[in-house]
Design a protein around this motif. Structure first.
Motif, mmCIF file in Angstrom:
data_model
loop_
_atom_site.group_PDB
_atom_site.id
_atom_site.type_symbol
_atom_site.label_atom_id
_atom_site.label_comp_id
_atom_site.label_asym_id
_atom_site.label_seq_id
_atom_site.Cartn_x
_atom_site.Cartn_y
_atom_site.Cartn_z
ATOM 1 N N GLY B 14 6.378 5.280 3.043
ATOM 2 C CA GLY B 14 7.259 5.582 1.912
ATOM 3 C C GLY B 14 8.064 6.858 2.056
ATOM 4 O O GLY B 14 8.913 7.157 1.220
ATOM 5 N N SER B 15 7.802 7.625 3.124
ATOM 6 C CA SER B 15 8.567 8.851 3.347
ATOM 7 C C SER B 15 9.715 8.583 4.319
ATOM 8 O O SER B 15 9.542 7.847 5.293
ATOM 9 C CB SER B 15 7.683 9.939 3.973
ATOM 10 N N THR B 16 10.863 9.177 4.056
ATOM 11 C CA THR B 16 11.968 9.091 5.017
ATOM 12 C C THR B 16 11.773 10.185 6.058
ATOM 13 O O THR B 16 11.576 11.350 5.718
ATOM 14 C CB THR B 16 13.325 9.283 4.304
ATOM 15 N N VAL B 17 11.785 9.781 7.320
ATOM 16 C CA VAL B 17 11.590 10.740 8.412
ATOM 17 C C VAL B 17 12.883 10.835 9.223
ATOM 18 O O VAL B 17 13.362 9.831 9.754
ATOM 19 C CB VAL B 17 10.433 10.312 9.338
ATOM 20 N N LEU B 18 13.453 12.035 9.286
ATOM 21 C CA LEU B 18 14.634 12.286 10.117
ATOM 22 C C LEU B 18 14.192 13.054 11.352
ATOM 23 O O LEU B 18 13.558 14.112 11.235
ATOM 24 C CB LEU B 18 15.670 13.111 9.347
ATOM 25 N N ALA B 19 14.509 12.502 12.518
ATOM 26 C CA ALA B 19 14.061 13.137 13.761
ATOM 27 C C ALA B 19 15.261 13.435 14.662
ATOM 28 O O ALA B 19 15.700 12.572 15.424
ATOM 29 C CB ALA B 19 13.062 12.245 14.473
ATOM 30 N N PRO B 20 15.817 14.665 14.576
ATOM 31 C CA PRO B 20 16.889 15.036 15.503
ATOM 32 C C PRO B 20 16.372 15.025 16.934
ATOM 33 O O PRO B 20 15.249 15.456 17.189
ATOM 34 C CB PRO B 20 17.279 16.447 15.053
ATOM 35 N N GLN B 21 17.217 14.532 17.860
ATOM 36 C CA GLN B 21 16.753 14.309 19.225
ATOM 37 C C GLN B 21 17.209 15.383 20.216
ATOM 38 O O GLN B 21 17.039 15.223 21.416
ATOM 39 C CB GLN B 21 17.226 12.928 19.705
ATOM 40 N N SER B 22 17.797 16.451 19.712
ATOM 41 C CA SER B 22 18.170 17.549 20.620
ATOM 42 C C SER B 22 18.320 18.833 19.804
ATOM 43 O O SER B 22 18.105 18.830 18.589
ATOM 44 C CB SER B 22 19.468 17.220 21.367
ATOM 45 N N ASP B 23 18.683 19.910 20.475
ATOM 46 C CA ASP B 23 18.800 21.219 19.822
ATOM 47 C C ASP B 23 19.803 21.178 18.669
ATOM 48 O O ASP B 23 20.754 20.405 18.690
ATOM 49 C CB ASP B 23 19.271 22.264 20.849
ATOM 50 N N ILE B 24 19.590 22.056 17.698
ATOM 51 C CA ILE B 24 20.497 22.112 16.540
ATOM 52 C C ILE B 24 21.175 23.478 16.549
ATOM 53 O O ILE B 24 20.552 24.491 16.226
ATOM 54 C CB ILE B 24 19.750 21.899 15.217
ATOM 55 N N ASP B 25 22.425 23.505 16.966
ATOM 56 C CA ASP B 25 23.187 24.753 16.952
ATOM 57 C C ASP B 25 24.455 24.561 16.124
ATOM 58 O O ASP B 25 24.601 23.573 15.408
ATOM 59 C CB ASP B 25 23.481 25.250 18.376
ATOM 60 N N MET B 26 25.357 25.521 16.237
ATOM 61 C CA MET B 26 26.568 25.502 15.412
ATOM 62 C C MET B 26 27.348 24.191 15.555
ATOM 63 O O MET B 26 27.931 23.702 14.591
ATOM 64 C CB MET B 26 27.448 26.678 15.846
ATOM 65 N N SER B 27 27.351 23.615 16.768
ATOM 66 C CA SER B 27 28.151 22.405 16.983
ATOM 67 C C SER B 27 27.474 21.159 16.416
ATOM 68 O O SER B 27 28.131 20.157 16.167
ATOM 69 C CB SER B 27 28.423 22.216 18.478
ATOM 70 N N ARG B 28 26.147 21.220 16.238
ATOM 71 C CA ARG B 28 25.431 20.019 15.811
ATOM 72 C C ARG B 28 24.911 20.094 14.373
ATOM 73 O O ARG B 28 24.524 19.066 13.808
ATOM 74 C CB ARG B 28 24.249 19.769 16.747
ATOM 75 N N ALA B 29 24.872 21.293 13.799
ATOM 76 C CA ALA B 29 24.325 21.445 12.444
ATOM 77 C C ALA B 29 25.043 20.562 11.413
ATOM 78 O O ALA B 29 24.384 19.988 10.535
ATOM 79 C CB ALA B 29 24.352 22.916 12.023
ATOM 80 N N PRO B 30 26.389 20.410 11.485
ATOM 81 C CA PRO B 30 27.040 19.555 10.479
ATOM 82 C C PRO B 30 26.534 18.110 10.499
ATOM 83 O O PRO B 30 26.427 17.470 9.447
ATOM 84 C CB PRO B 30 28.523 19.625 10.879
ATOM 85 N N THR B 31 26.203 17.586 11.688
ATOM 86 C CA THR B 31 25.662 16.223 11.786
ATOM 87 C C THR B 31 24.306 16.147 11.089
ATOM 88 O O THR B 31 24.000 15.183 10.370
ATOM 89 C CB THR B 31 25.504 15.824 13.275
ATOM 90 N N MET B 32 23.489 17.175 11.301
ATOM 91 C CA MET B 32 22.165 17.218 10.659
ATOM 92 C C MET B 32 22.318 17.283 9.138
ATOM 93 O O MET B 32 21.608 16.609 8.392
ATOM 94 C CB MET B 32 21.410 18.453 11.187
ATOM 95 N N ARG B 33 23.273 18.096 8.715
ATOM 96 C CA ARG B 33 23.530 18.271 7.283
ATOM 97 C C ARG B 33 23.925 16.937 6.649
ATOM 98 O O ARG B 33 23.407 16.562 5.588
ATOM 99 C CB ARG B 33 24.658 19.298 7.128
ATOM 100 N N ASP B 34 24.826 16.198 7.311
ATOM 101 C CA ASP B 34 25.272 14.902 6.785
ATOM 102 C C ASP B 34 24.119 13.910 6.715
ATOM 103 O O ASP B 34 24.015 13.121 5.765
ATOM 104 C CB ASP B 34 26.396 14.329 7.671
ATOM 105 N N ALA B 35 23.259 13.934 7.735
ATOM 106 C CA ALA B 35 22.123 12.999 7.768
ATOM 107 C C ALA B 35 21.160 13.280 6.617
ATOM 108 O O ALA B 35 20.628 12.346 5.987
ATOM 109 C CB ALA B 35 21.395 13.123 9.107
ATOM 110 N N ILE B 36 20.943 14.557 6.321
ATOM 111 C CA ILE B 36 20.036 14.923 5.217
ATOM 112 C C ILE B 36 20.639 14.475 3.886
ATOM 113 O O ILE B 36 19.948 13.883 3.046
ATOM 114 C CB ILE B 36 19.762 16.454 5.224
ATOM 115 N N LYS B 37 21.932 14.715 3.730
ATOM 116 C CA LYS B 37 22.598 14.316 2.473
ATOM 117 C C LYS B 37 22.515 12.796 2.287
ATOM 118 O O LYS B 37 22.218 12.311 1.195
ATOM 119 C CB LYS B 37 24.061 14.761 2.480
ATOM 120 N N SER B 38 22.789 12.047 3.369
ATOM 121 C CA SER B 38 22.728 10.585 3.293
ATOM 122 C C SER B 38 21.317 10.122 2.957
ATOM 123 O O SER B 38 21.123 9.211 2.143
ATOM 124 C CB SER B 38 23.136 9.951 4.627
ATOM 125 N N ALA B 39 20.320 10.735 3.573
ATOM 126 C CA ALA B 39 18.930 10.336 3.324
ATOM 127 C C ALA B 39 18.566 10.566 1.862
ATOM 128 O O ALA B 39 17.878 9.743 1.245
ATOM 129 C CB ALA B 39 17.993 11.120 4.236
#
Lengths: 158, 113
Positions: B14-39
């Protein structure tokens, strides 16, 4: 800084290039004798400095120039790094990290840099842009477990 | 040159699990942010961010996690970080954010919280 840096990198202000610089810093820091935790924090601090240049100096434009120069130093043993850019100059007295009790996104980069490095000094470049001079020294444990490199010019000349 | 951030999304107990598959830096943080918002738009009972294969997070990544904390509190959704490696833990400590987050060693443990 009299002698040539061990490593000099010129990159565009493109966040996608930051991983390349991180790899170079990590490698040189290992060579100097920094342990894993120090290397992680050193790499992060440089990354934060570059992020700030991209964000604030160049306003997220990806075609600005950034130079990163790195020297091994013998006394005290560690690394010296100079980061230069041609972006918007900032009054060094206004470069401050935010209070950590204020939990909100952003503003952590300067705090991380100051917390991690032994020296961090921002200054405007006479010909435009900013220069950030950074230094980090080996701690006592790292000094006890590492050896001066014979290929270090600063050490072999002393 | 950084490759784009891939984020695996699964449901565990019942829990949503988001698993980023590589480092999270300035270039990738917006993708992580969008995924969290969508979840969070799917109104899960709990959100778990699995950082077990993430070796490096910069302050942009940390800022994204702080935003996730803010959003989950507003939505009354539980947030747990799982599988933090020592480098990411150190970053959380130096920014004095470790106490703000619930953390667990594994996704399985996080989904039980």
């Amino acid at each position: 800084m009299e002698r040539e840096p061990e490593i000099s990198i010129r990159i565009f202000s493109d966040p996608h290039l930051l991983a390349t610089v991180r790899g170079a810093i990590e490698g040189l820091a290992k060579c100097v004798g920094f342990h894993d935790k120090s290397r992680a924090m050193l790499t992060l601090a440089i990354d934060e400095a570059l992020t700030n240049v991209i964000r604030h100096g160049y306003g997220d434009q990806t075609h600005g120039m950034i130079w990163v120069h790195m020297w091994r130093s013998a006394d005290p043993r560690g690394l010296r790094i100079i980061i230069e850019d041609l972006g918007k100059a900032t009054d060094p007295s206004k470069i401050k990290g935010r209070e950590l009790d204020d939990v909100r996104p952003g503003g952590l980069g300067v705090h991380i840099i100051k917390e991690t490095m032994n020296e961090a000094a921002w200054e405007p470049r006479p010909s435009g842009g900013m220069r950030l001079t950074l230094a980090k020294w080996l701690n006592a444990e790292e000094l006890a477990t590492s050896y001066p490199s014979p290929s270090n010019p600063e050490q072999s000349n002393s | 040159m950084n490759t784009p951030l891939v984020i695996k999304s699964t449901t565990v107990n019942g829990s949503t699990v988001l698993a980023p598959q590589s480092d999270i830096d300035m270039s990738r943080a917006p993708t992580m942010r969008d995924a969290i918002k969508s979840a969070l738009e799917a109104k899960p009972s709990k959100l778990v961010i699995d950082l077990s294969v993430v070796n490096y997070v910069d302050s942009s990544g940390i800022a994204t996690l702080v935003e996730a904390l803010k959003w989950t509190r507003e939505e009354k959704v539980g947030l747990t970080l799982a599988g933090l490696n020592p480098r990411v833990k150190t970053l959380m400590e130096i920014t004095k954010l470790s106490a703000m987050f619930t953390t667990r060693a594994t996704v399985e443990e996080a989904c039980k919280v």
